[in-house]
Scaffold this motif. Structure first.
Motif, PDB file in Angstrom:
ATOM      1  N   UNK A  15      36.492 -24.077 -11.426  1.00 46.47           N
ATOM      2  CA  UNK A  15      37.717 -23.756 -10.283  1.00 46.47           C
ATOM      3  C   UNK A  15      38.061 -22.312 -10.564  1.00 46.47           C
ATOM      4  N   UNK A  16      38.344 -21.804 -11.849  1.00 46.18           N
ATOM      5  CA  UNK A  16      38.900 -20.404 -12.101  1.00 46.18           C
ATOM      6  C   UNK A  16      37.779 -19.560 -11.735  1.00 46.18           C
ATOM      7  N   UNK A  17      36.605 -19.945 -11.214  1.00 47.46           N
ATOM      8  CA  UNK A  17      35.283 -19.060 -10.724  1.00 47.46           C
ATOM      9  C   UNK A  17      35.278 -19.091  -9.349  1.00 47.46           C
ATOM     10  N   UNK A  18      36.208 -19.859  -8.729  1.00 44.83           N
ATOM     11  CA  UNK A  18      36.190 -19.932  -7.229  1.00 44.83           C
ATOM     12  C   UNK A  18      35.093 -20.852  -6.536  1.00 44.83           C
ATOM     13  N   UNK A  19      34.457 -21.765  -7.457  1.00 46.34           N
ATOM     14  CA  UNK A  19      33.386 -22.345  -7.160  1.00 46.34           C
ATOM     15  C   UNK A  19      33.556 -24.076  -6.886  1.00 46.34           C
ATOM     16  N   UNK A  20      33.015 -24.589  -5.948  1.00 49.35           N
ATOM     17  CA  UNK A  20      33.118 -26.017  -5.704  1.00 49.35           C
ATOM     18  C   UNK A  20      32.738 -26.875  -6.970  1.00 49.35           C
ATOM     19  N   UNK A  21      33.759 -28.041  -7.215  1.00 49.45           N
ATOM     20  CA  UNK A  21      33.286 -28.981  -8.245  1.00 49.45           C
ATOM     21  C   UNK A  21      32.794 -30.239  -7.978  1.00 49.45           C
ATOM     22  N   UNK A  22      32.484 -30.506  -6.729  1.00 48.53           N
ATOM     23  CA  UNK A  22      32.102 -31.942  -6.319  1.00 48.53           C
ATOM     24  C   UNK A  22      30.838 -31.691  -5.589  1.00 48.53           C
ATOM     25  N   UNK A  23      30.139 -33.035  -5.723  1.00 47.56           N
ATOM     26  CA  UNK A  23      28.867 -33.253  -4.921  1.00 47.56           C
ATOM     27  C   UNK A  23      29.388 -34.573  -3.539  1.00 47.56           C
ATOM     28  N   UNK A  24      29.638 -33.754  -2.555  1.00 48.98           N
ATOM     29  CA  UNK A  24      29.873 -34.565  -1.472  1.00 48.98           C
ATOM     30  C   UNK A  24      29.208 -35.825  -1.172  1.00 48.98           C
ATOM     31  N   UNK A  25      28.119 -35.871  -1.496  1.00 45.97           N
ATOM     32  CA  UNK A  25      27.171 -37.005  -1.452  1.00 45.97           C
ATOM     33  C   UNK A  25      27.656 -38.084  -2.341  1.00 45.97           C
ATOM     34  N   UNK A  26      28.323 -37.712  -3.282  1.00 43.12           N
ATOM     35  CA  UNK A  26      28.645 -38.590  -4.577  1.00 43.12           C
ATOM     36  C   UNK A  26      30.004 -38.994  -4.240  1.00 43.12           C
ATOM     37  N   UNK A  27      30.958 -38.257  -3.939  1.00 43.09           N
ATOM     38  CA  UNK A  27      32.423 -38.721  -3.881  1.00 43.09           C
ATOM     39  C   UNK A  27      32.762 -39.038  -2.156  1.00 43.09           C
ATOM     40  N   UNK A  28      31.656 -38.906  -1.256  1.00 46.08           N
ATOM     41  CA  UNK A  28      32.042 -39.053   0.190  1.00 46.08           C
ATOM     42  C   UNK A  28      32.832 -38.209   0.718  1.00 46.08           C
ATOM     43  N   UNK A  29      33.095 -36.926   0.156  1.00 41.62           N
ATOM     44  CA  UNK A  29      33.992 -36.040   0.894  1.00 41.62           C
ATOM     45  C   UNK A  29      33.373 -35.308   1.988  1.00 41.62           C
ATOM     46  N   UNK A  30      34.036 -34.529   2.773  1.00 34.32           N
ATOM     47  CA  UNK A  30      33.315 -33.816   3.789  1.00 34.32           C
ATOM     48  C   UNK A  30      32.831 -32.299   3.514  1.00 34.32           C
ATOM     49  N   UNK A  31      33.213 -32.256   2.343  1.00 35.74           N
ATOM     50  CA  UNK A  31      32.273 -30.769   2.036  1.00 35.74           C
ATOM     51  C   UNK A  31      32.951 -30.849   0.287  1.00 35.74           C
ATOM     52  N   UNK A  32      32.109 -29.757  -0.300  1.00 32.63           N
ATOM     53  CA  UNK A  32      32.857 -29.630  -1.614  1.00 32.63           C
ATOM     54  C   UNK A  32      33.817 -28.959  -1.556  1.00 32.63           C
ATOM     55  N   UNK A  33      34.761 -28.925  -2.953  1.00 34.72           N
ATOM     56  CA  UNK A  33      36.046 -28.241  -2.942  1.00 34.72           C
ATOM     57  C   UNK A  33      36.217 -27.735  -4.353  1.00 34.72           C
ATOM     58  N   UNK A  34      36.857 -26.581  -4.323  1.00 30.38           N
ATOM     59  CA  UNK A  34      37.416 -25.926  -5.449  1.00 30.38           C
ATOM     60  C   UNK A  34      38.459 -26.836  -6.074  1.00 30.38           C
ATOM     61  N   UNK A  35      38.348 -27.486  -7.316  1.00 32.46           N
ATOM     62  CA  UNK A  35      39.529 -28.571  -7.462  1.00 32.46           C
ATOM     63  C   UNK A  35      40.695 -27.927  -8.480  1.00 32.46           C
ATOM     64  N   UNK A  36      41.595 -28.651  -8.301  1.00 30.94           N
ATOM     65  CA  UNK A  36      42.745 -28.717  -9.231  1.00 30.94           C
ATOM     66  C   UNK A  36      43.809 -27.517  -8.808  1.00 30.94           C
ATOM     67  N   UNK A  37      44.972 -27.701  -9.513  1.00 27.93           N
ATOM     68  CA  UNK A  37      45.875 -26.673  -9.520  1.00 27.93           C
ATOM     69  C   UNK A  37      45.909 -25.972 -10.945  1.00 27.93           C
TER      70      UNK A  37
END
Length: 385
Positions: free
Chosen positions: A339-361
């Motif tokens: 997250x602090x490096x601005x990089x996605x933290x998800x695998x869309x095929x694993x969570x079902x999301x439309x795309x990978x996302x930078x996670x959290x607050x």
């Protein structure tokens, strides 16, 4: 970067802290473990969490009190981790908080709530905190779980056959590391086992699987439990104690021809966990299972699982260099680092999301945000150093 991951799972028995040195080496993420510590929840706070979880009802006042109490409990563990594991200084703390509700509607996750106000951690330690890591994936159409799947994919990719990572917490989840990865909650792990033991004995769990080991599986009850529609749903999917709780088990017990003795009840719900995990592994052609989570300390559960899987070997993450007791805490340390490096933290095929996302607050620390490299690339593999 020296990062601390804080985690309390759906069993809400303790708060784990794992510290690691994390660095990007080209497209490789290198994790050097620095140690783990675990602190039980204060008894009064644990009781308050238990009294507020589904199917119980609660109030906004209690939610507020829990958010503060859990945040302060996480803070105590964070301070210990900074001193004992990081020599008095950490660059980043990543707090998962405590999941208190996972809102699933017809297979779609509408929301997920983790309590534990991160401002308490940032204020007490002076360190930047990443928290609330699941909500962004839900907003992107995902399940918000299992987030550990990105770690499984980076770490186990390249192993022969079809490796499957298994976590046995309150809920069991797997990651299938083959082709396009798949991850999902298979069903209960310790959720029903612990609930039954606590209800019958007042103890928090079945020590060494002793009760289950003495019991005999009740065939009709097991058949009823295996008929749960959740097991037939397609992945990605997620679940929680909103479904798998004592009220759920009580409904399954209704109308049985005879009362089920306590040990037999434990044997049955323990086999339910083993059977549903094994069914999921077989469905995806798993050739090895790499397991972690509190459930691996239950020898009866692990024997049932190994027996059900037959020739498919079951090993712990310890055998591959990652302490099983700390795996989820290390996973959240990695997610916050991404997250602090601005990089996605998800695998869309694993969570079902439309795309990978930078996670959290992000809650900034006294020294501001940690300094990161400006040319960070998404990692393609994870090495345990």
């Amino acid at each position: 970067m020296r990062v601390i991951g804080l985690m309390s799972g759906t069993s809400y028995d303790a708060i784990d802290a794992a510290a690691a040195d994390l660095r990007l080496d080209g497209d490789r993420l290198v994790l050097t473990p620095l140690g783990l510590l675990s602190q039980p929840y204060p008894a009064e706070l644990r009781a308050a969490i238990a009294e507020s979880l589904p199917p119980a009802s609660t109030s906004m006042e209690q939610v507020c009190r829990l958010d503060t109490g859990i945040g302060q409990a996480f803070t105590d563990v964070a301070r210990q981790a900074v001193e004992q594991l990081c020599g008095g200084s950490a660059d980043l703390i990543v707090s998962h908080g405590q999941t208190v509700f996972h809102w699933v509607d017809g297979g779609t996750v509408r929301g997920t709530l983790q309590l534990g106000q991160p401002a308490w951690i940032a204020e007490a330690t002076g360190t930047t905190v990443v928290s609330d890591l699941r909500a962004r994936d839900v907003a992107a159409g995902g399940q918000g779980a299992p987030l550990v799947s990105i770690i499984d994919v980076l770490w186990l990719r390249g192993r022969p056959g079809v490796p499957i990572a298994l976590n046995l917490g309150g809920i069991a989840n797997i990651t299938v590391v083959h082709g396009e990865p798949v991850a999902f909650d298979t069903g209960p792990a310790n959720a029903l086992i612990d609930a039954v033991v606590t209800e019958l004995t007042g103890r928090p769990y079945d020590v060494d699987g002793a009760m289950a080991g003495r019991g005999r599986v009740h065939g009709e009850l097991l058949k009823r439990l295996l008929a749960e529609p959740y097991y037939g749903r397609s992945a990605p999917k997620s679940t929680g104690k909103e479904l798998f709780n004592l009220a759920y088990l009580a409904r399954a017990l209704e109308g049985l021809s005879s009362e089920v003795p306590p040990d037999d009840l434990l044997a049955t719900v323990t086999l339910l966990t083993a059977r549903t995990v094994a069914d999921a592994v077989r469905r995806y052609g798993g050739t090895e299972v790499v397991a972690s989570g509190g459930g691996i300390r239950n020898p009866v559960l692990m024997h049932m699982l190994a027996s059900d899987l037959g020739s498919v070997p079951v090993r712990s993450t310890d055998e591959l260099g990652l302490p099983s007791a700390a795996k989820e805490a290390y996973a959240f340390a990695v997610l916050g680092f991404l997250t602090v490096n601005g990089l996605g933290g998800t695998v869309p095929s694993c969570t079902g999301a439309r795309h990978t996302s930078v996670l959290g607050s992000i809650t900034p620390g006294a020294r501001g945000l940690p300094v990161v490299a400006g040319d960070a690339r998404p990692p393609m593999s994870l090495t345990i150093d």
